[in-house]
Design a protein around this motif. Sequence first.
Motif, PDB file in Angstrom:
ATOM      1  N   ILE A   1      -4.752   0.224  15.400  1.00  0.00           N
ATOM      2  CA  ILE A   1      -6.053   0.070  14.753  1.00  0.00           C
ATOM      3  C   ILE A   1      -6.987  -0.580  15.761  1.00  0.00           C
TER       4      ILE A   1
ATOM      5  N   MET B   1      -1.529  -2.927   6.434  1.00  0.00           N
ATOM      6  CA  MET B   1      -2.239  -1.686   6.776  1.00  0.00           C
ATOM      7  C   MET B   1      -1.508  -0.914   7.863  1.00  0.00           C
TER       8      MET B   1
ATOM      9  N   GLN C   1      -2.670  -9.010   5.941  1.00  0.00           N
ATOM     10  CA  GLN C   1      -3.290  -7.753   5.493  1.00  0.00           C
ATOM     11  C   GLN C   1      -3.213  -6.694   6.576  1.00  0.00           C
ATOM     12  N   MET C   2      -3.363  -7.105   7.832  1.00  0.00           N
ATOM     13  CA  MET C   2      -3.267  -6.150   8.933  1.00  0.00           C
ATOM     14  C   MET C   2      -1.852  -5.581   9.047  1.00  0.00           C
TER      15      MET C   2
ATOM     16  N   LEU D   1      -9.128   4.799   5.136  1.00  0.00           N
ATOM     17  CA  LEU D   1      -9.684   3.521   4.708  1.00  0.00           C
ATOM     18  C   LEU D   1     -10.952   3.257   5.498  1.00  0.00           C
TER      19      LEU D   1
ATOM     20  N   THR E   1       1.573   3.169  15.394  1.00  0.00           N
ATOM     21  CA  THR E   1       0.374   2.910  14.610  1.00  0.00           C
ATOM     22  C   THR E   1      -0.506   1.914  15.336  1.00  0.00           C
TER      23      THR E   1
ATOM     24  N   VAL F   1     -10.147  -9.947   8.319  1.00  0.00           N
ATOM     25  CA  VAL F   1      -8.914  -9.622   7.608  1.00  0.00           C
ATOM     26  C   VAL F   1      -7.822 -10.559   8.099  1.00  0.00           C
TER      27      VAL F   1
ATOM     28  N   LEU G   1       0.874  -1.167   0.000  1.00  0.00           N
ATOM     29  CA  LEU G   1       0.000   0.000   0.000  1.00  0.00           C
ATOM     30  C   LEU G   1       0.908   1.212   0.000  1.00  0.00           C
TER      31      LEU G   1
ATOM     32  N   ALA H   1       1.371   1.261   6.554  1.00  0.00           N
ATOM     33  CA  ALA H   1       1.083   2.368   5.640  1.00  0.00           C
ATOM     34  C   ALA H   1       0.498   3.546   6.409  1.00  0.00           C
TER      35      ALA H   1
ATOM     36  N   PHE I   1      -8.357   5.311   9.799  1.00  0.00           N
ATOM     37  CA  PHE I   1      -9.451   4.368   9.646  1.00  0.00           C
ATOM     38  C   PHE I   1     -10.751   5.011  10.099  1.00  0.00           C
TER      39      PHE I   1
ATOM     40  N   PHE J   1     -13.833   0.135  10.953  1.00  0.00           N
ATOM     41  CA  PHE J   1     -13.090  -1.104  10.728  1.00  0.00           C
ATOM     42  C   PHE J   1     -13.933  -2.263  11.255  1.00  0.00           C
TER      43      PHE J   1
ATOM     44  N   ILE K   1      -2.222   5.355   7.114  1.00  0.00           N
ATOM     45  CA  ILE K   1      -3.660   5.220   6.908  1.00  0.00           C
ATOM     46  C   ILE K   1      -4.420   5.625   8.168  1.00  0.00           C
TER      47      ILE K   1
END
Length: 526
Positions: A458, A340, A336-337, A321, A456, A332, A313, A343, A347, A350, A345
């Motif tokens: 999420i 993410m 993939q996590m 996103l 970072t 996910v 990404l 990058a 959110f 989610f 990003i």
Amino acid sequence: MNTPECKSPENNCTILTNGFKIDGSIGTNISYYQDIQKIKGEINISDSDIQNFTFLKSLESISFSNKRDNEKVVINIRNNSKFNRLGFPKLKELKNTAEGYSIANLENNHPDFCLTLQEMIFFLQNQISFVNLHAKYCEGDYGKIEICHFQNLANLPENCTYIMGDLKIESGDEKYVKKLKNLEYLFGSLIIRKTEFKELKFLGKLKYIAVLEGCPAHKLNSTFLPLFKSCTFLDGGLNITSQSPLSDLSILSNIETIRGKIEISNQNFQNLSFLGNLKKISSEDWMEKGQLYINIRNNPEMRELGLEKLEELQPYRWITLNLESLHPDFCVTLQQMILMLAAPIYFEHFDAKFCDFNENDFSEKLCRFESWATLDSDCVYIYGHISVERGDEENAKKLGSVTHIFGSLSIKDTSLTYLSFLRNLEKMANLNESVPMIEVIDNKNLTEIGMSKLDTTIARGGLPKVVITSTADLFSNTYMCKEFESGTKTNVSYNGRDCDARSRRLGSVPRVSWLFLMSVLFFGFV
């Protein structure tokens, strides 16, 4: 003697009125074509053995009618294994006689098929759009054009009209952009990032940009969909909504890169496996910070992304996103996590859980946290809820190599003075809304939070929550509390208050001390 107009070149005319089509071998009778000066209609050349169009040595004009409400490809040159140049000796005009786009397709010809700069300029000036443009520039064939080859702005010559290469304008280049005041043609991408510009007046003369990669996303519709079968680079994003349905999505199976915004909404897909070869998603350089960029929402049957080959990404700045209102079991993968989390990003929503996984599928060591007794001391990734309680102080050292936690972390009632075992923690993702991402509760000896590398996070349901309960002041001032929030992208609750409330509560302390000091100085109070 040549007649003025005819439908077939065998009739020895100068104007073809029914277009020009070669489907298979042209044979040996190329003399039929040498006097044709004008072609009215579409050009379709496929599966032929021609190498170029030099046999059309008198051709000066091609005209066609392509109406905006019934668009079609009017110049289609594809699957010609020996075709390596255009080579029109005298062509001067490409004209659409209707109100619409002039659409061409140059696809799957000789691997060394190339365009001269003069030919590209001709296409640009005649406003030709390409569905596929499988070509490169012919090396050194610049004619009378004075080309500036771009390496960096510092070394670029002054007053270039034509630039070959990707034009990159970055931080520190502001003092050189006056060199671009005469730029009209750019044969490459325009990349502007991390600069101080408020406007781009120095590009005021730029008329044309030509990039020899990518299929234009705005032509991704039922009319042109079959032409995207060989497309590997989709330029302009991907938009699949109830307003822009696509019938056969398997046609996108060869796409490896998408540049631009992605929206997939109001569909019944279970996954995005029709993008099975997608490896990279990148953004356009000029997008606004924080703009909604990948929006996957209102797809009630979607249980997973299914982008098994996605490995990069690459936005040029922070993007947003959104994964929203999907199937209740939507998940996910950890891979993939990881992508993410790496990058830049933000959110919005989610709505996901973690897919099941095999620990052996990861290059770095992945461990499931079940108990301290079974946890190895060299884990890099950890999945699960990690609980550090009284008596676990020594066990916590097993987290010293951990960079990613997929779950939550609770540190309660310990004798720890510093969380040095989290010195390498960089990323966290918590998809369990019922617990905070991080809890630091009643650790009486603790003097500071640490986690200096955590950058970072999420969480499902909004900003990740950090809950801190302590009689000690673990942040030396309000700024440090806010800095922790900003740096980790979390929402801090400190003794039941946010960072600002903490400021209001503690802000009175130095004020009282200052008043007391003034009393001593002016009134001699002890």
